[in-house]
Design a protein around this motif. Sequence first.
Motif, mmCIF file in Angstrom:
data_model
loop_
_atom_site.group_PDB
_atom_site.id
_atom_site.type_symbol
_atom_site.label_atom_id
_atom_site.label_comp_id
_atom_site.label_asym_id
_atom_site.label_seq_id
_atom_site.Cartn_x
_atom_site.Cartn_y
_atom_site.Cartn_z
ATOM 1 N N LEU A 48 0.824 -1.224 0.000
ATOM 2 C CA LEU A 48 0.000 0.000 0.000
ATOM 3 C C LEU A 48 0.851 1.264 0.000
ATOM 4 O O LEU A 48 0.450 2.290 -0.548
ATOM 5 C CB LEU A 48 -0.956 0.000 1.195
ATOM 6 C CG LEU A 48 -2.132 -0.975 1.048
ATOM 7 C CD1 LEU A 48 -2.917 -1.084 2.345
ATOM 8 C CD2 LEU A 48 -3.057 -0.544 -0.096
ATOM 9 N N ASN A 49 2.042 1.181 0.593
ATOM 10 C CA ASN A 49 2.949 2.344 0.534
ATOM 11 C C ASN A 49 3.319 2.659 -0.905
ATOM 12 O O ASN A 49 3.391 3.815 -1.313
ATOM 13 C CB ASN A 49 4.239 2.065 1.306
ATOM 14 C CG ASN A 49 4.067 2.405 2.772
ATOM 15 O OD1 ASN A 49 3.122 3.119 3.118
ATOM 16 N ND2 ASN A 49 4.939 1.892 3.616
ATOM 17 N N LEU A 50 3.571 1.584 -1.671
ATOM 18 C CA LEU A 50 3.987 1.790 -3.066
ATOM 19 C C LEU A 50 2.801 2.084 -3.978
ATOM 20 O O LEU A 50 2.927 2.814 -4.966
ATOM 21 C CB LEU A 50 4.734 0.553 -3.577
ATOM 22 C CG LEU A 50 6.117 0.361 -2.965
ATOM 23 C CD1 LEU A 50 6.647 -1.031 -3.257
ATOM 24 C CD2 LEU A 50 7.081 1.419 -3.499
ATOM 25 N N LEU A 51 1.659 1.499 -3.662
ATOM 26 C CA LEU A 51 0.458 1.682 -4.500
ATOM 27 C C LEU A 51 -0.702 2.108 -3.595
ATOM 28 O O LEU A 51 -1.575 1.291 -3.271
ATOM 29 C CB LEU A 51 0.096 0.350 -5.161
ATOM 30 C CG LEU A 51 0.433 0.127 -6.614
ATOM 31 C CD1 LEU A 51 -0.147 -1.189 -7.117
ATOM 32 C CD2 LEU A 51 -0.053 1.261 -7.496
ATOM 33 N N PRO A 52 -0.734 3.379 -3.189
ATOM 34 C CA PRO A 52 -1.722 3.796 -2.189
ATOM 35 C C PRO A 52 -3.171 3.620 -2.634
ATOM 36 O O PRO A 52 -4.051 3.534 -1.783
ATOM 37 C CB PRO A 52 -1.409 5.282 -1.980
ATOM 38 C CG PRO A 52 -0.065 5.509 -2.556
ATOM 39 C CD PRO A 52 0.170 4.462 -3.586
ATOM 40 N N THR A 53 -3.414 3.561 -3.954
ATOM 41 C CA THR A 53 -4.809 3.429 -4.401
ATOM 42 C C THR A 53 -5.230 1.971 -4.599
ATOM 43 O O THR A 53 -6.308 1.699 -5.130
ATOM 44 C CB THR A 53 -5.023 4.207 -5.718
ATOM 45 O OG1 THR A 53 -3.972 3.855 -6.624
ATOM 46 C CG2 THR A 53 -5.025 5.701 -5.492
ATOM 47 N N LEU A 54 -4.378 1.025 -4.182
ATOM 48 C CA LEU A 54 -4.727 -0.393 -4.304
ATOM 49 C C LEU A 54 -5.867 -0.724 -3.331
ATOM 50 O O LEU A 54 -5.867 -0.257 -2.189
ATOM 51 C CB LEU A 54 -3.484 -1.219 -3.954
ATOM 52 C CG LEU A 54 -3.502 -2.708 -4.245
ATOM 53 C CD1 LEU A 54 -3.752 -2.991 -5.720
ATOM 54 C CD2 LEU A 54 -2.153 -3.319 -3.840
ATOM 55 N N GLN A 55 -6.825 -1.521 -3.781
ATOM 56 C CA GLN A 55 -7.950 -1.935 -2.920
ATOM 57 C C GLN A 55 -7.389 -2.659 -1.691
ATOM 58 O O GLN A 55 -6.747 -3.704 -1.823
ATOM 59 C CB GLN A 55 -8.862 -2.862 -3.737
ATOM 60 C CG GLN A 55 -10.024 -3.459 -3.002
ATOM 61 C CD GLN A 55 -10.919 -2.409 -2.358
ATOM 62 O OE1 GLN A 55 -10.791 -2.132 -1.160
ATOM 63 N NE2 GLN A 55 -11.770 -1.797 -3.167
ATOM 64 N N HIS A 56 -7.573 -2.079 -0.507
ATOM 65 C CA HIS A 56 -6.927 -2.664 0.679
ATOM 66 C C HIS A 56 -7.773 -3.748 1.343
ATOM 67 O O HIS A 56 -7.259 -4.586 2.058
ATOM 68 C CB HIS A 56 -6.571 -1.572 1.688
ATOM 69 C CG HIS A 56 -7.715 -0.690 2.048
ATOM 70 N ND1 HIS A 56 -8.008 0.450 1.345
ATOM 71 C CD2 HIS A 56 -8.664 -0.815 2.986
ATOM 72 C CE1 HIS A 56 -9.087 1.009 1.856
ATOM 73 N NE2 HIS A 56 -9.503 0.261 2.854
#
Length: 520
Positions: A144-152
């Motif tokens: 998530l740090n690298l891809l903040p818009t990834l569905q968490h």
Amino acid sequence: MQRQQMVRRIKEQHAAQIPWDIAVVGGGATGMGVAVDAASRGLSVALVEAHDFGKGTSSRSTKLVHGGVRYLQQGNISLVMSALKERGLLRQNAPHLVHDLPFILPNYAWWEAPFYGIGLKLYDLLAGKYSFGASKLLSKRQALNLLPTLQHEGLRGGVIYHDGQFDDSRLLIHLAMTASEQGAAVLNYCPATGLLRDADGYISGVMARDEETGEDLTIPARVVVNATGVFTDSIRRMADAKAYPIMVASQGIHLVFDRLFLKGDTALIVPRTNDGRVLFVIPWHGHAVAGTTDTPVNAPSLEPRPLDDEIDFVLETAGRYLTPAPTRKDIQAVFVGLRPLVKGKGDTSALSRDHVVHVDKSRLLTITGGKWTSYRHMAEDCVDHAIALGRLPDNACVTKNLRIHGYLKYADTLDDLAVYGTDAKAIRELAQDTKLAARLHPDLPYIAAEVVWAARAEMARTVEDVLARHTRALFLNAAAATEMAEPVARLLAAELGHDEAWIAVQVKEFRALAEQYRVA
Ligand SMILES: Cc1cc2nc3c(=O)[nH]c(=O)nc-3n(C[C@H](O)[C@H](O)[C@H](O)COP(=O)(O)OP(=O)(O)OC[C@H]3O[C@@H](n4cnc5c(N)ncnc54)[C@H](O)[C@@H]3O)c2cc1C
């Protein structure tokens, strides 16, 4: 690279009755690769392209210089290894255009980390000394740090791996300039209209028409190479009206969004879509590009249209992995390309991505298939065949270490002009004139000096050439590109000596075309 000079050289060679060693039909990645390879071996080469260089598939790729994670899934190890080597050579020879791009493959099920983690280790291994960086497992927080818009929601972690990214039409323009510097005559807006034959009925050259003057050009050649992508069979039928078709076209679309949907500098790969393919969402020129699809197409066209189903599919798949999920109204542009695939059995995603070199009874040499990443290897193979076919001087291929026009390490320090490499200096000099330093649109980085440069040095002829391929405005933001049409037409008209009527036609034609890159 001057168009008039190219026309003059072709006419002079005909008048002197000296055949070219090789005449190439088609100015995409495949044909231009052949021109660079042959010219750098010391052979004489003329290339004709029906439209602008790269008007076909070669400006419409996903912009990846890659081994092909998908082909690894299909077990095509030799294709992946060869493409990974070419990926490394391309970064070595065009460092201003090819750069490392980290990808995250997100894990939502327990088995995905070990399964894809091992697969991507194999990908690393196959790259060997041409590696772009080692893959590794990521925790949920790291992903998530690298891809903040990834569905968490439901995210367990991810696997990060590395591939290459480029600007396809910019590389093509720089290949054209490389070919020209190596002595090739490369001519755009010059469709092949027929083939010449010798007394024995073998192909001995190309007839072409200069679209700007309407003049017919005769291009005698020892070997004719057909590199027309999805149009391959139309040239083969010029040689033999009964030639059986070898080409199948498959359409792929890309949707372009604002970067807010993909924050950070890392790309997303969806390893298995509902139709069993992969889908990428990648950062590119300050935007997010999502694609692609694989839809069989009956008749090839230079401006293929996206299907509603394809748009829905890309939106739906990207939307499952990104938050916020992009919607139709967020699409800033849609662009569509046709894959030239060589005929086989099964659906198009199962067709071979290898290239094919084919010699007809008439001695027409056809090269097709493959992918952008492999253009250099394809060209080497094709010119080796041409040398044997035409009994040409057997000079060794030199492109493994041939620097491509614009070669510059650390070009990213040039900011918005990075893709020009060493040419950025000349564009900056033009921009000393404050009128040429102005941005053409507030939403895109392009300045007027780039239009002047495209006309003076890169053989751009139309508003579309400038906005679609010499800059990427049309592919990034079709509405902004529409607004840029008139200022670009005025700059081009001043450079190329056109009048108000030409400006009006150009603006009208471009606006109509740009409508096809918008989604209602
Ligand atoms: C959706 C999609 C995504 C892709 N993504 C990637 C990727 O990320 N990485 C990768 O490595 N590869 C990718 N590819 C593959 C790659 O883009 C193609 O393999 C490559 O561009 C094909 O180049 P080409 O020169 O054979 O064809 P084209 O680029 O189509 O060139 C053929 C040219 O021939 C010209 N022509 C036709 N008829 C005539 C005539 N009578 N006279 C003169 N000229 C003529 C056309 O105008 C055209 O410009 C992708 C392909 C698609 C469709």
